[in-house]
Design a protein around this motif. Structure first.
Motif, PDB file in Angstrom:
ATOM      1  N   PHE A   1     -15.436  34.295  24.555  1.00 28.90           N
ATOM      2  CA  PHE A   1     -14.777  33.078  25.027  1.00 28.90           C
ATOM      3  C   PHE A   1     -13.605  33.409  25.950  1.00 28.90           C
ATOM      4  N   VAL A   2     -12.811  34.402  25.579  1.00 33.77           N
ATOM      5  CA  VAL A   2     -11.642  34.764  26.385  1.00 33.77           C
ATOM      6  C   VAL A   2     -12.070  35.224  27.773  1.00 33.77           C
ATOM      7  N   ARG A   3     -13.050  36.088  27.826  1.00 31.39           N
ATOM      8  CA  ARG A   3     -13.500  36.599  29.123  1.00 31.39           C
ATOM      9  C   ARG A   3     -14.021  35.466  30.010  1.00 31.39           C
ATOM     10  N   GLN A   4     -14.872  34.615  29.441  1.00 36.71           N
ATOM     11  CA  GLN A   4     -15.497  33.585  30.272  1.00 36.71           C
ATOM     12  C   GLN A   4     -14.519  32.475  30.651  1.00 36.71           C
ATOM     13  N   LEU A   5     -13.600  32.132  29.768  1.00 38.83           N
ATOM     14  CA  LEU A   5     -12.585  31.149  30.143  1.00 38.83           C
ATOM     15  C   LEU A   5     -11.649  31.711  31.208  1.00 38.83           C
ATOM     16  N   SER A   6     -11.360  32.997  31.132  1.00 39.52           N
ATOM     17  CA  SER A   6     -10.545  33.636  32.172  1.00 39.52           C
ATOM     18  C   SER A   6     -11.279  33.588  33.511  1.00 39.52           C
ATOM     19  N   ALA A   7     -12.581  33.832  33.487  1.00 42.57           N
ATOM     20  CA  ALA A   7     -13.385  33.732  34.706  1.00 42.57           C
ATOM     21  C   ALA A   7     -13.376  32.302  35.232  1.00 42.57           C
ATOM     22  N   LEU A   8     -13.498  31.332  34.334  1.00 42.26           N
ATOM     23  CA  LEU A   8     -13.475  29.929  34.759  1.00 42.26           C
ATOM     24  C   LEU A   8     -12.135  29.568  35.390  1.00 42.26           C
ATOM     25  N   SER A   9     -11.058  30.074  34.845  1.00 43.03           N
ATOM     26  CA  SER A   9      -9.750  29.830  35.439  1.00 43.03           C
ATOM     27  C   SER A   9      -9.682  30.405  36.856  1.00 43.03           C
ATOM     28  N   SER A  10     -10.203  31.597  37.040  1.00 48.75           N
ATOM     29  CA  SER A  10     -10.237  32.209  38.378  1.00 48.75           C
ATOM     30  C   SER A  10     -11.111  31.414  39.332  1.00 48.75           C
ATOM     31  N   ILE A  11     -12.206  30.871  38.814  1.00 48.91           N
ATOM     32  CA  ILE A  11     -13.090  30.033  39.630  1.00 48.91           C
ATOM     33  C   ILE A  11     -12.341  28.784  40.092  1.00 48.91           C
ATOM     34  N   LEU A  12     -11.575  28.179  39.199  1.00 46.69           N
ATOM     35  CA  LEU A  12     -10.784  27.005  39.582  1.00 46.69           C
ATOM     36  C   LEU A  12      -9.715  27.368  40.610  1.00 46.69           C
ATOM     37  N   GLU A  13      -9.153  28.564  40.477  1.00 49.83           N
ATOM     38  CA  GLU A  13      -8.177  29.042  41.466  1.00 49.83           C
ATOM     39  C   GLU A  13      -8.838  29.176  42.840  1.00 49.83           C
ATOM     40  N   LYS A  14     -10.042  29.722  42.878  1.00 48.02           N
ATOM     41  CA  LYS A  14     -10.771  29.831  44.150  1.00 48.02           C
ATOM     42  C   LYS A  14     -11.099  28.448  44.714  1.00 48.02           C
ATOM     43  N   ALA A  15     -11.391  27.505  43.823  1.00 46.57           N
ATOM     44  CA  ALA A  15     -11.676  26.141  44.275  1.00 46.57           C
ATOM     45  C   ALA A  15     -10.449  25.531  44.939  1.00 46.57           C
ATOM     46  N   ALA A  16      -9.285  25.742  44.360  1.00 49.77           N
ATOM     47  CA  ALA A  16      -8.048  25.220  44.952  1.00 49.77           C
ATOM     48  C   ALA A  16      -7.799  25.859  46.316  1.00 49.77           C
TER      49      ALA A  16
END
Length: 168
Positions: free
Chosen positions: A13-28
C-alpha cells in the motif's frame, strides 16, 4: 521462505500510494504546462456511470487504511471525502501513508485467520484475514489506483509504466 501478512499489505500500500501521489504531481505539472485548470482533473471519468478521479483516490486510500486496520484489529481513522484539488488529494494520500506507518508488523502478522466483516450496502461480507487481503482488498485497491492512472493518462498526462510501478 514465507511472506508475512504485514509484508503483503502495508509495504504494498505504501509503495503504490506513493506512486499515486507522484502521478498526481505529474498531473499538476502537466496541467500547468498545458495551461489547463487542474481542478478539471478531479471530475475526470472514462464513462458517465463511473466514479470520478477524486473518488478513485478516496477509495484507494480508504482501502489501504481500512485493510491494514482490519488486519491489525484496530479502528481506522475516518477521513471525510472533501478533497477536490490535486494538492488536497495528495494530502489525503500523505495522511493515509502517515497512518500506515504507525502500524507495526507484529500488529498484522498472524492475522490470516482473523475474521474480517465488511459492512456493505449489499449486506455483510465475511472473510478470513488472508482471503480479505488477497481476494478483496488488494484487487480493489489496485483497481482504483489503476483507474486513477488511466484517467490521467487518457487526459494526456505523460505517464508510463514506471510511474505506475513507483520508485524502488
Amino acid at each position: 521462505m514465507s511472506i508475512s501478512m504485514y509484508q503483503a499489505s502495508v509495504p504494498v500500500f505504501v509503495r503504490q500510494l506513493s506512486a499515486l501521489s507522484s502521478i498526481l504531481e505529474k498531473a499538476a505539472a502537466h496541467a500547468a504546462a498545458q495551461g489547463t485548470d487542474p481542478a478539471t482533473y478531479g471530475q475526470l471519468r472514462l464513462a458517465p456511470d463511473m466514479l470520478p478521479l477524486t473518488s478513485q483516490v478516496f477509495i484507494a486510500a480508504d482501502t489501504a487504511k481500512g485493510c491494514a486496520a482490519r488486519l491489525a484489529g484496530v479502528e481506522a481513522p475516518a477521513f471525510p471525502d472533501t478533497e477536490v484539488t490535486l494538492a488536497e488529494l495528495q494530502a489525503r494520500i500523505a495522511k493515509t501513508l502517515d497512518y500506515l506507518k504507525t502500524l507495526a508488523p507484529a500488529q498484522i502478522d498472524g492475522s490470516e485467520a482473523r475474521e474480517v466483516v465488511l459492512k456493505l450496502r449489499s449486506g455483510d461480507r465475511h472473510f478470513t484475514g488472508i482471503d480479505y487481503l488477497l481476494s478483496f482488498a488488494l484487487p480493489n485497491f489496485f483497481f482504483h489506483v489503476t483507474t486513477a492512472y488511466d484517467l490521467l493518462r487518457h487526459q494526456g498526462v505523460p505517464l508510463g509504466k514506471l510511474d505506475y510501478l513507483g520508485a524502488r
